[in-house]
Design an enzyme around this catalytic site. Structure first.
Site: not given
Length: 429
Positions: A292, A264, A364, A311, A240, A244-246
């Site tokens: 999906d 994604d 989160c 994530d 997920c 693209g942060g992780k």
């Protein structure tokens, strides 16, 4: 802008956010984009003022009900000036002059009822827990232990954390580069990649950002990605990936060696990830949009990856410091929908993991339904996996590790956004 003009703009923007179903950050960005004449200092003031008000909505609403005024953006702003800024009615009347760009003059009823707020503060001992904690009442029973401390921390503004891109340099180099733009920073307490900056700074305008040396990323998010323990030469999947942060953390940990796949269901988010990956110099990443979580691609690539990061989409409670409006956008039916989706994603994506490989499940959120209960149900249904104790992987995180081995990060304890992470290993045949 004059103070009265700033104040009126904050009311207008609060009204837009109240009527709009989009997240507040999008509404603020569109409002400012359409008003190029607003200067940089005024933009910072306006954004700060609106976000601070969002963090006070329940308490402001409680006071407005108490004095008999309707709970709407104008009255919220008026009450805030007395309860938080300490203005008296005369000063508030000067601010609401009715002149061009200023708010309308105070109505007689507003004057009479607002006068009773003079000398009061935002907090009051009669406020119920859901009001004092700025939390929907239905959510209170779902919160973890010590909810009052947690909610108080979630009402504060989040710090500015940066992640150092090891593909471009180390933490000392990043600190030195930021210093050239007069931005001092300190190493984060837990993440070896993190720097914390005091106040609100325009990081995008710095050479360190333009050169790909730093990115904005909460320390907790950095730690969650580091638990994947991605190694050079491995095949790694960020299921997920979003913007693209992780994925950026994983690519740097792999030193651009091996294969990293960012998946994604949103092509737009993956396109934004592409821009960030190019700036960071991360070249071992392939982006792919899925229909999906049950996309046939997943079945075709089962048992193909050494490491898998999920994530998962979640309630986002842990990020309320950054998205204060999100607390009022989640309903009980949303939690039911999200937990069902998380279970489906876990079951489908887990097929990608090789025997001996690892799956890292992250949210989160700080709700057990999305975290510990989700992992426990998956392990019961999928005996090929076992949970690893995160203390054995990163001993410095031991205070946040539960009896099952999962990690919880809290803003009132670790000073990060709220995160949960579990490391699961597929046992060798």
């Amino acid at each position: 802008m004059m103070p009265a003009g700033r104040f009126q703009a904050s009311i207008e923007l609060s009204q837009i956010i109240a009527e709009d179903r989009r997240p507040a950050d999008q509404a603020v960005a569109d409002y400012l984009r359409g008003r190029r004449y607003i200067g940089a200092k005024d933009r910072r003031w306006l954004t700060q003022a609106v976000y601070d008000r969002l963090r006070r909505l329940a308490r402001l609403g409680w006071w407005l009900q108490r004095i008999g005024l309707p709970d709407r953006p104008r009255t919220q702003a008026l009450a805030e000036q007395i309860l938080v800024q300490g203005l008296d009615l005369s000063q508030l009347g000067q601010l609401c002059s009715g002149e061009r760009f200023a708010p309308d003059r105070l109505e007689p009823e507003e004057k009479r009822k607002l006068r009773s707020l003079e000398g009061e503060t935002l907090e009051h001992p009669d406020q119920p827990p859901e009001v004092a904690g700025e939390c929907p009442a239905w959510l209170l029973p779902h919160l973890p232990e010590e909810p009052a401390a947690l909610l108080q921390a979630l009402c504060q503004e989040a710090p500015l954390d940066l992640r150092v891109n090891l593909l471009a340099g180390d933490r000392d180099a990043a600190r030195a580069a930021l210093e050239t733009d007069r931005i001092p920073s300190q190493p984060t307490a837990l993440s070896p990649l993190g720097l914390r900056v005091e106040g609100r700074r325009n990081i995008a305008a710095t050479a360190a950002f333009r050169d790909g040396l730093v990115e904005r990323q909460d320390e907790g998010s950095q730690l969650a990605a580091l638990l994947v323990d991605a190694q050079p030469g491995e095949r790694v999947c960020d299921f997920c990936a979003g913007a693209g942060g992780k994925s950026l953390v994983l690519a740097a940990a792999m030193a651009n060696k091996g294969s990293l796949l960012a998946l994604d269901i949103s092509k737009a988010r993956l396109d934004r990830a592409g821009q960030r990956l190019r700036r960071a110099g991360a070249f071992n990443v392939t982006r792919r949009a899925l229909a999906d979580h049950r996309d046939p691609w997943v079945k075709r690539h089962k048992a193909s990856f050494d490491r898998l990061l999920i994530d998962a989409p979640c309630s986002g409670l842990g990020a309320w410091r950054r998205n204060p409006d999100a607390r009022w956008r989640t309903a009980p039916e949303d939690l039911e929908r999200l937990t069902a989706l998380q279970a489906e994603i876990l079951a489908s994506a887990a097929r990608l993991v090789k025997p001996g490989g690892r799956l890292v499940y992250v949210t989160c959120s700080l709700l057990a339904e999305e975290n510990e209960a989700q992992v426990a149900a998956f392990l019961t249904a999928t005996p090929a996996f076992r949970q690893l104790d995160i203390t054995s992987l990163r001993p410095e995180l031991a205070p946040g590790v539960d009896s099952a081995g999962g990690l919880t990060l809290r803003p009132d304890r670790e000073g990060t956004d709220g995160f949960y992470a579990a490391v699961l290993e597929r046992q060798a045949a």
